[in-house]
Design an enzyme around this catalytic site. Structure first.
Site, PDB file in Angstrom:
ATOM      1  N   SER A  99      -3.976  -3.392 -39.708  1.00 42.57           N
ATOM      2  CA  SER A  99      -5.331  -3.697 -39.233  1.00 42.57           C
ATOM      3  C   SER A  99      -5.393  -4.961 -38.375  1.00 42.57           C
ATOM      4  O   SER A  99      -4.878  -4.981 -37.277  1.00 42.57           O
ATOM      5  CB  SER A  99      -6.271  -3.783 -40.434  1.00 42.57           C
ATOM      6  OG  SER A  99      -7.588  -3.952 -40.009  1.00 42.57           O
ATOM      7  N   ASP A 240     -10.378  -4.542 -33.682  1.00 39.63           N
ATOM      8  CA  ASP A 240      -9.200  -5.058 -34.383  1.00 39.63           C
ATOM      9  C   ASP A 240      -8.019  -4.143 -34.048  1.00 39.63           C
ATOM     10  O   ASP A 240      -8.137  -3.232 -33.224  1.00 39.63           O
ATOM     11  CB  ASP A 240      -9.469  -5.167 -35.895  1.00 39.63           C
ATOM     12  CG  ASP A 240      -9.674  -3.823 -36.558  1.00 39.63           C
ATOM     13  OD1 ASP A 240     -10.055  -2.862 -35.856  1.00 39.63           O
ATOM     14  OD2 ASP A 240      -9.454  -3.710 -37.772  1.00 39.63           O
ATOM     15  N   ASP A 242      -6.419  -1.654 -35.418  1.00 41.76           N
ATOM     16  CA  ASP A 242      -6.468  -0.196 -35.607  1.00 41.76           C
ATOM     17  C   ASP A 242      -7.843   0.375 -35.245  1.00 41.76           C
ATOM     18  O   ASP A 242      -8.119   1.547 -35.523  1.00 41.76           O
ATOM     19  CB  ASP A 242      -6.080   0.188 -37.039  1.00 41.76           C
ATOM     20  CG  ASP A 242      -7.030  -0.375 -38.081  1.00 41.76           C
ATOM     21  OD1 ASP A 242      -7.613  -1.448 -37.849  1.00 41.76           O
ATOM     22  OD2 ASP A 242      -7.197   0.262 -39.139  1.00 41.76           O
ATOM     23  N   ASP A 244     -10.833   0.336 -36.270  1.00 37.35           N
ATOM     24  CA  ASP A 244     -11.901   0.829 -37.145  1.00 37.35           C
ATOM     25  C   ASP A 244     -13.074  -0.150 -37.141  1.00 37.35           C
ATOM     26  O   ASP A 244     -14.135   0.143 -37.674  1.00 37.35           O
ATOM     27  CB  ASP A 244     -11.410   1.102 -38.581  1.00 37.35           C
ATOM     28  CG  ASP A 244     -10.793  -0.108 -39.254  1.00 37.35           C
ATOM     29  OD1 ASP A 244     -10.484  -1.098 -38.558  1.00 37.35           O
ATOM     30  OD2 ASP A 244     -10.620  -0.060 -40.487  1.00 37.35           O
TER      31      ASP A 244
HETATM   32 MG    MG Z   1      -8.947  -2.429 -39.221  1.00 35.90          MG
END
Ligand code: MG
Length: 452
Positions: A99, A240, A242, A244
């Site tokens: 992440s 960020d 990844d 999400d």
């Molecule tokens: Mg993340």
């Protein structure tokens, strides 16, 4: 919360490559996951842009195949793109990502068949299998298959496109987008192209060295985004690693807190439709005020995106999110979704025909302060009890202890990873904020002193 017996932390399995995350550790964790999933199950795996991604992925895939599961490799994808595909097409998903952590880290996140992050019971069972080394290895003629799955990113972008009101989008909005060289680099520019927007990219080349800044979307990492956005763009946004999550910078180049973005979304959504909104206890009361004004209902949960997502599922909530840029739009999926956050923000600004800063000015004003104190290990419950016995106002114990006093509140909760208590306070005016924050800091300091 998972039992934290050495495998799962607050963010799934996470650690530094070849320190905690050695090949052997990754293999044992992956064999435990494969043994937990069962056999002959369809598992989609994906990863973010980290340089260690292939190393972790190859060990993971081999382990899943050896436990008899059929692996489909989606390649580099945002976590929400993988979650959506798992929900629609697979029995399980595994995302290789750390992440927002620096480049040296990587991690493994398990996705259940409904597309949500695996619950605590599942994590505890994987941890038990890991600790007992109860791996269910299959015979040579019962191994799982391996294949590549293409189009996960395009399918995700297509789905986001279908969730916004395209006719009302103002194509002249100028947007600056920073993908932190993460997985969003492969989807967010594609989405903005497909929508026909005027946009400029910053750090949208996939590069797991994260050469420009750490992939944590916080103010000190986004100075360039803020500087360039100021007076030249309608807004800036950053993911960020990844993708999400998404955070925003207004047209004046100010970094906007996740609380205020939540407030914007909640205002827009509840003005159109009444319903339930779900947020963790750390979120500003501003969101509650907006929700109540629009005859909707706010539910507080413990901190953690999977908890918010599952509460939303259970209650049929119309929106939910966190104060860190994690936003959940159930019409898409019960998962944090950075690109959906961007799409909805474009929709809001287009429809309201106002500047970003003007939209923010419509939100009620609250003041916040955060701090932390070191505590002796294992003493949190005692500290909580003493605070509860001495609290002057209403007490809520959803996560840690939250004390309400008039227009102010203070929340004291343990850190998930360090021997710390975190203290959050909020008020409608600065004096009350200083008062409640200072008072509880002193109360906790005195309790800690007594333990020594
Ligand atoms: Mg993340």
């Amino acid at each position: 919360m998972a039992s934290k017996g050495g495998l799962f932390g607050t963010n799934g399995i996470r650690g530094e490559i070849n320190r905690k995350l050695t090949p052997e550790f990754i293999m044992n964790a992956s064999l435990a996951i494969g043994s937990f999933i069962g056999e002959n199950r369809t598992v989609i795996v994906g990863r973010d842009t980290r340089t260690s991604g292939n190393m972790v992925m190859d060990i993971l895939k081999g382990s899943l195949i050896s436990t008899g599961n059929h692996v489909y490799d989606a390649g580099i994808v945002p976590t929400p793109a993988l979650q959506l595909t798992v929900k629609d097409h697979a029995d399980f998903g595994v995302m290789v990502t750390a992440s927002h952590n620096p480049a040296i880290y990587n991690g493994i996140k398990c996705i259940d068949s409904d597309g949500t992050e695996l619950n605590d019971e599942g994590e505890n069972e994987i941890e038990r299998i890991f600790n007992a080394r109860e791996f269910k290895l299959k015979e040579w003629n019962n191994l799982g298959r391996h294949d590549i799955i293409t189009g996960v990113n395009h399918n995700y972008v297509y789905n986001v496109m279908n969730k916004i009101n395209k006719e009302k989008i103002d194509k002249n909005l100028k947007i600056l987008i920073d993908c932190a060289n993460g997985a969003g680099s492969l989807t967010t520019p594609v989405f903005l192209d497909a929508l026909g927007m005027k946009y400029t990219t910053l750090n949208c080349n996939a590069d797991g060295n994260f050469p420009s800044h750490d992939p944590e979307p916080k103010e000190e990492n986004l100075k360039e985004l803020m500087r360039i956005t100021k007076d030249a763009y309608d807004f800036g946004a950053a993911h960020d690693g990844d993708a999400d999550r998404i955070v925003f910078v207004d047209n004046d180049g100010n970094f906007i807190s996740g609380d205020r973005i939540l407030g914007l979304f909640v205002k827009y959504i509840t003005e159109k439709r009444k319903g339930i909104i779900v947020v963790p206890v750390t979120v500003s009361r501003m969101v509650e005020e907006i929700t109540q004004k629009n005859d909707s209902k706010l539910l507080y949960t413990r901190v953690g995106a999977p908890i918010v997502a599952r509460t939303m599922m259970k209650t049929g909530a119309i929106f939910g999110g966190e104060d860190n840029g994690g936003f959940i739009f159930p019409e898409m999926q019960h998962a944090r979704d950075g690109l959906m956050g961007l799409a909805k923000m474009i929709e809001i600004i287009s429809e309201r025909k106002m500047k970003f800063s003007e939209l923010l000015n419509e939100l009620p004003e609250y003041y916040q302060k955060k701090g932390s104190l070191e505590i002796p290990p294992g003493k949190f419950n005692e500290i909580m009890k003493i605070i509860e016995n001495n609290a002057g106002g209403n007490v809520v114990k959803i996560d840690g202890i939250k004390v309400f006093e008039g227009d102010s509140w203070v929340l004291i909760r343990p850190s998930g990873t360090e021997p710390l208590v975190r203290i959050y306070a909020e008020s409608k005016n600065r004096n009350d904020l200083e008062n409640i924050f200072g008072r509880y800091m002193n109360i906790i300091k005195n309790i800690i002193r007594e333990f020594q």
